[in-house]
Design an enzyme around this catalytic site. Sequence first.
Site, mmCIF file in Angstrom:
data_model
loop_
_atom_site.group_PDB
_atom_site.id
_atom_site.type_symbol
_atom_site.label_atom_id
_atom_site.label_comp_id
_atom_site.label_asym_id
_atom_site.label_seq_id
_atom_site.Cartn_x
_atom_site.Cartn_y
_atom_site.Cartn_z
ATOM 1 N N TYR A 71 0.826 -1.219 0.000
ATOM 2 C CA TYR A 71 0.000 0.000 0.000
ATOM 3 C C TYR A 71 0.855 1.263 0.000
ATOM 4 C CZ TYR A 71 -4.470 -2.357 0.168
ATOM 5 O OH TYR A 71 -5.574 -3.095 -0.182
ATOM 6 N N ARG A 74 1.428 1.856 -3.545
ATOM 7 C CA ARG A 74 0.196 2.413 -4.146
ATOM 8 C C ARG A 74 0.050 3.897 -3.780
ATOM 9 N NH1 ARG A 74 -4.217 -1.030 -3.782
ATOM 10 N NH2 ARG A 74 -5.309 0.769 -4.618
ATOM 11 N N ASP A 108 -7.936 7.204 -4.172
ATOM 12 C CA ASP A 108 -7.033 8.334 -4.388
ATOM 13 C C ASP A 108 -7.768 9.635 -4.078
ATOM 14 O OD1 ASP A 108 -8.409 9.392 -6.773
ATOM 15 O OD2 ASP A 108 -7.638 7.652 -7.843
ATOM 16 N N HIS A 123 -14.866 3.458 -0.546
ATOM 17 C CA HIS A 123 -13.850 2.466 -0.182
ATOM 18 C C HIS A 123 -12.659 3.076 0.553
ATOM 19 C CE1 HIS A 123 -15.522 -0.354 -3.561
ATOM 20 N NE2 HIS A 123 -16.255 -0.377 -2.458
ATOM 21 N N CYS A 131 -5.513 3.081 13.023
ATOM 22 C CA CYS A 131 -5.073 1.941 13.822
ATOM 23 C C CYS A 131 -5.963 0.725 13.553
ATOM 24 C CB CYS A 131 -5.110 2.320 15.297
ATOM 25 S SG CYS A 131 -4.711 0.951 16.382
ATOM 26 N N CYS A 134 -7.698 0.131 17.297
ATOM 27 C CA CYS A 134 -8.643 1.072 17.933
ATOM 28 C C CYS A 134 -9.223 2.087 16.949
ATOM 29 C CB CYS A 134 -7.975 1.787 19.116
ATOM 30 S SG CYS A 134 -6.839 3.102 18.643
ATOM 31 N N CYS A 162 -2.720 3.540 21.212
ATOM 32 C CA CYS A 162 -2.757 2.235 21.890
ATOM 33 C C CYS A 162 -1.574 1.336 21.560
ATOM 34 C CB CYS A 162 -4.072 1.516 21.570
ATOM 35 S SG CYS A 162 -4.085 0.745 19.924
ATOM 36 N N GLY A 199 -16.120 4.561 -15.538
ATOM 37 C CA GLY A 199 -14.883 3.819 -15.266
ATOM 38 C C GLY A 199 -14.962 2.792 -14.170
ATOM 39 N N SER A 201 -16.096 -1.421 -13.387
ATOM 40 C CA SER A 201 -16.514 -2.698 -13.983
ATOM 41 C C SER A 201 -17.830 -3.167 -13.381
ATOM 42 C CB SER A 201 -15.433 -3.757 -13.762
ATOM 43 O OG SER A 201 -15.252 -3.966 -12.371
HETATM 44 C C1 BJW Z 1 -11.871 3.168 -17.995
HETATM 45 C C2 BJW Z 1 -10.693 3.698 -18.459
HETATM 46 C C3 BJW Z 1 -10.731 5.035 -18.828
HETATM 47 C C4 BJW Z 1 -10.290 1.660 -17.972
HETATM 48 N N1 BJW Z 1 -11.875 5.720 -18.715
HETATM 49 N N2 BJW Z 1 -12.990 3.875 -17.897
HETATM 50 C C5 BJW Z 1 -22.768 -9.620 -3.518
HETATM 51 C C6 BJW Z 1 -22.453 -10.542 -4.504
HETATM 52 C C7 BJW Z 1 -21.156 -11.057 -4.612
HETATM 53 C C8 BJW Z 1 -20.158 -10.684 -3.712
HETATM 54 C C9 BJW Z 1 -20.481 -9.773 -2.734
HETATM 55 C C10 BJW Z 1 -21.765 -9.260 -2.644
HETATM 56 N N3 BJW Z 1 -21.777 -8.371 -1.608
HETATM 57 C C11 BJW Z 1 -20.551 -8.318 -1.058
HETATM 58 C C12 BJW Z 1 -19.746 -9.170 -1.709
HETATM 59 C C13 BJW Z 1 -18.309 -9.405 -1.392
HETATM 60 C C14 BJW Z 1 -17.404 -8.347 -1.965
HETATM 61 C C15 BJW Z 1 -17.572 -8.314 -3.476
HETATM 62 O O1 BJW Z 1 -18.248 -7.508 -4.059
HETATM 63 N N4 BJW Z 1 -16.891 -9.202 -4.161
HETATM 64 C C16 BJW Z 1 -16.967 -9.298 -5.616
HETATM 65 C C17 BJW Z 1 -15.581 -8.978 -6.213
HETATM 66 C C18 BJW Z 1 -17.471 -10.640 -6.003
HETATM 67 N N5 BJW Z 1 -17.659 -7.034 -1.376
HETATM 68 C C19 BJW Z 1 -17.174 -6.693 -0.187
HETATM 69 O O2 BJW Z 1 -16.516 -7.471 0.483
HETATM 70 C C20 BJW Z 1 -17.484 -5.290 0.298
HETATM 71 N N6 BJW Z 1 -17.956 -5.287 1.613
HETATM 72 C C21 BJW Z 1 -19.164 -5.748 1.938
HETATM 73 O O3 BJW Z 1 -19.926 -6.180 1.110
HETATM 74 O O4 BJW Z 1 -19.466 -5.624 3.275
HETATM 75 C C22 BJW Z 1 -20.582 -6.366 3.772
HETATM 76 C C23 BJW Z 1 -20.025 -7.672 4.244
HETATM 77 C C24 BJW Z 1 -19.351 -7.699 5.432
HETATM 78 C C25 BJW Z 1 -18.855 -8.917 5.892
HETATM 79 C C26 BJW Z 1 -19.020 -10.071 5.117
HETATM 80 C C27 BJW Z 1 -19.656 -9.989 3.887
HETATM 81 C C28 BJW Z 1 -20.177 -8.789 3.453
HETATM 82 C C29 BJW Z 1 -16.212 -4.463 0.354
HETATM 83 C C30 BJW Z 1 -15.631 -4.225 -0.986
HETATM 84 C C31 BJW Z 1 -14.299 -3.499 -0.864
HETATM 85 C C32 BJW Z 1 -13.622 -3.360 -2.204
HETATM 86 N N7 BJW Z 1 -12.274 -2.981 -2.001
HETATM 87 C C33 BJW Z 1 -11.451 -2.722 -3.165
HETATM 88 C C34 BJW Z 1 -10.001 -2.540 -2.696
HETATM 89 C C35 BJW Z 1 -9.849 -1.205 -1.960
HETATM 90 C C36 BJW Z 1 -8.488 -1.106 -1.380
HETATM 91 C C37 BJW Z 1 -7.423 -1.058 -2.400
HETATM 92 O O5 BJW Z 1 -7.407 -0.125 -3.228
HETATM 93 O O6 BJW Z 1 -6.588 -1.964 -2.390
HETATM 94 O O7 BJW Z 1 -11.930 -1.556 -3.854
HETATM 95 S S1 BJW Z 1 -11.494 -3.982 -4.425
HETATM 96 C C38 BJW Z 1 -11.338 -2.881 -5.775
HETATM 97 O O8 BJW Z 1 -12.519 -3.005 -6.597
HETATM 98 C C39 BJW Z 1 -11.362 -1.464 -5.183
HETATM 99 C C40 BJW Z 1 -12.291 -0.757 -6.126
HETATM 100 O O9 BJW Z 1 -12.834 0.400 -5.539
HETATM 101 C C41 BJW Z 1 -13.306 -1.817 -6.454
HETATM 102 C C42 BJW Z 1 -14.095 -1.565 -7.711
HETATM 103 O O10 BJW Z 1 -13.263 -1.618 -8.831
HETATM 104 P P1 BJW Z 1 -13.529 -0.652 -10.071
HETATM 105 O O11 BJW Z 1 -13.326 0.747 -9.652
HETATM 106 O O12 BJW Z 1 -14.787 -1.001 -10.716
HETATM 107 O O13 BJW Z 1 -12.270 -1.035 -10.983
HETATM 108 P P2 BJW Z 1 -12.118 -2.213 -12.053
HETATM 109 O O14 BJW Z 1 -10.670 -2.399 -12.295
HETATM 110 O O15 BJW Z 1 -12.899 -3.396 -11.678
HETATM 111 O O16 BJW Z 1 -12.802 -1.610 -13.370
HETATM 112 C C43 BJW Z 1 -12.204 -0.513 -14.034
HETATM 113 C C44 BJW Z 1 -13.118 -0.127 -15.196
HETATM 114 O O17 BJW Z 1 -12.577 1.051 -15.774
HETATM 115 C C45 BJW Z 1 -13.172 -1.193 -16.299
HETATM 116 O O18 BJW Z 1 -14.544 -1.423 -16.633
HETATM 117 C C46 BJW Z 1 -12.435 -0.547 -17.464
HETATM 118 O O19 BJW Z 1 -12.969 -0.919 -18.742
HETATM 119 C C47 BJW Z 1 -12.645 0.910 -17.182
HETATM 120 N N8 BJW Z 1 -11.628 1.804 -17.713
HETATM 121 N N9 BJW Z 1 -9.734 2.686 -18.454
HETATM 122 C C48 BJW Z 1 -12.990 5.076 -18.258
HETATM 123 N N10 BJW Z 1 -9.616 5.630 -19.322
HETATM 124 ZN ZN ZN Z 2 -4.794 2.291 18.362
#
Ligand code: BJW
Ligand code: ZN
Length: 255
Positions: A71, A74, A108, A123, A131, A134, A162, A199, A201
């Site tokens: 990170y 990143r 970002d 996110h 922390c 805590c 902590c 932008g 998916s």
């Molecule tokens: C362009 C371009 C240009 C390129 N112009 N466009 C229901 C069903 C199935 C699963 C789940 C569900 N509910 C929950 C889940 C589990 C999970 C989930 O969704 N998993 C799926 C992957 C299957 N979700 C979670 O765990 C979430 N929490 C939750 O649900 O809490 C309740 C819970 C609690 C306890 C137990 C269970 C549930 C939390 C999700 C957190 C996501 N975190 C991340 C990482 C953040 C930290 C880090 O940066 O490392 O967030 S994952 C990553 O994906 C990041 C992003 O914000 C997120 C979305 O990605 P995004 O932005 O869509 O990017 P890409 O790469 O996927 O797409 C890019 C797009 O841009 C593409 O389409 C390109 O074509 C396009 N593009 N160039 C315009 N120039």
């Molecule tokens: Zn702490």
Amino acid sequence: MTVHATQLNKAADWLARSRRVAVLTGAGISAESGIPTFRDALTGLWERFEAADLATPQAFRADKALVWGWYEWRRMQVLRSQPNAGHRALVVLRQRVDDLRLITQNVDDLHERAGSPDVVHLHGSLLHPRCFACGHPHVLPDGIPDEPEGGRSIQPPRCERCGGYVRPGVVWFGESLPTLAWSAAERAVRECDLFLSIGTSGQVFPAAGLHQIAAQQGKPIIVINPGEMASVQSRELCLRGPAGEVLPALLARWA
Ligand code: BJW
Ligand code: ZN
């Protein structure tokens, strides 16, 4: 950019008729600033790194130095990058509609640096660690770290309150989204006249569910993405191209 003039005109017309616009951005809007997306073929982070080893609380427990170091790499990428024409176009769009709510999945600060206020971060942020034990916020030193490609193992700092380990301020898989941010996002979509998705998916929930809420409510939807996106409903326009080109072109149609 493969968007036809008729589509751009139609999208501009929809926007001009809308008072309240909800915008959801994903990693794609920052791609033209040099920040990798997650799922794009070859360049996406999850193509090169294992999400389960890096973006879960279990991964942090198992190897804190690996996760913190990755990170930091990143964070360096974000600090070295600049907002692009897509981020800037949304600042102009805000000036043209009565009420624009900007929701981002991005960790970002490029929307803010472009000049967008009140950005709802679903996110979290790479720039606001806290922390693991805590939740106390941790202030990082000024300056840009200099990290190798892919990061290296670095022990995370300790909490000043902590003594626990400091973690990145992002939302990992399996973690809940910040309650206030999620309720603001849901409200913005329910109250909008038009939903604009840029932008993303649409694979990660619950954020991806915002598009479904808009569709269920029959709101007009505009999607900006260079990739092929499945339409959720008929009142949905897909503008295929990079956000940094499509958004300025859209604004130009609406001069
Ligand atoms: C362009 C371009 C240009 C390129 N112009 N466009 C229901 C069903 C199935 C699963 C789940 C569900 N509910 C929950 C889940 C589990 C999970 C989930 O969704 N998993 C799926 C992957 C299957 N979700 C979670 O765990 C979430 N929490 C939750 O649900 O809490 C309740 C819970 C609690 C306890 C137990 C269970 C549930 C939390 C999700 C957190 C996501 N975190 C991340 C990482 C953040 C930290 C880090 O940066 O490392 O967030 S994952 C990553 O994906 C990041 C992003 O914000 C997120 C979305 O990605 P995004 O932005 O869509 O990017 P890409 O790469 O996927 O797409 C890019 C797009 O841009 C593409 O389409 C390109 O074509 C396009 N593009 N160039 C315009 N120039
Ligand atoms: Zn702490």
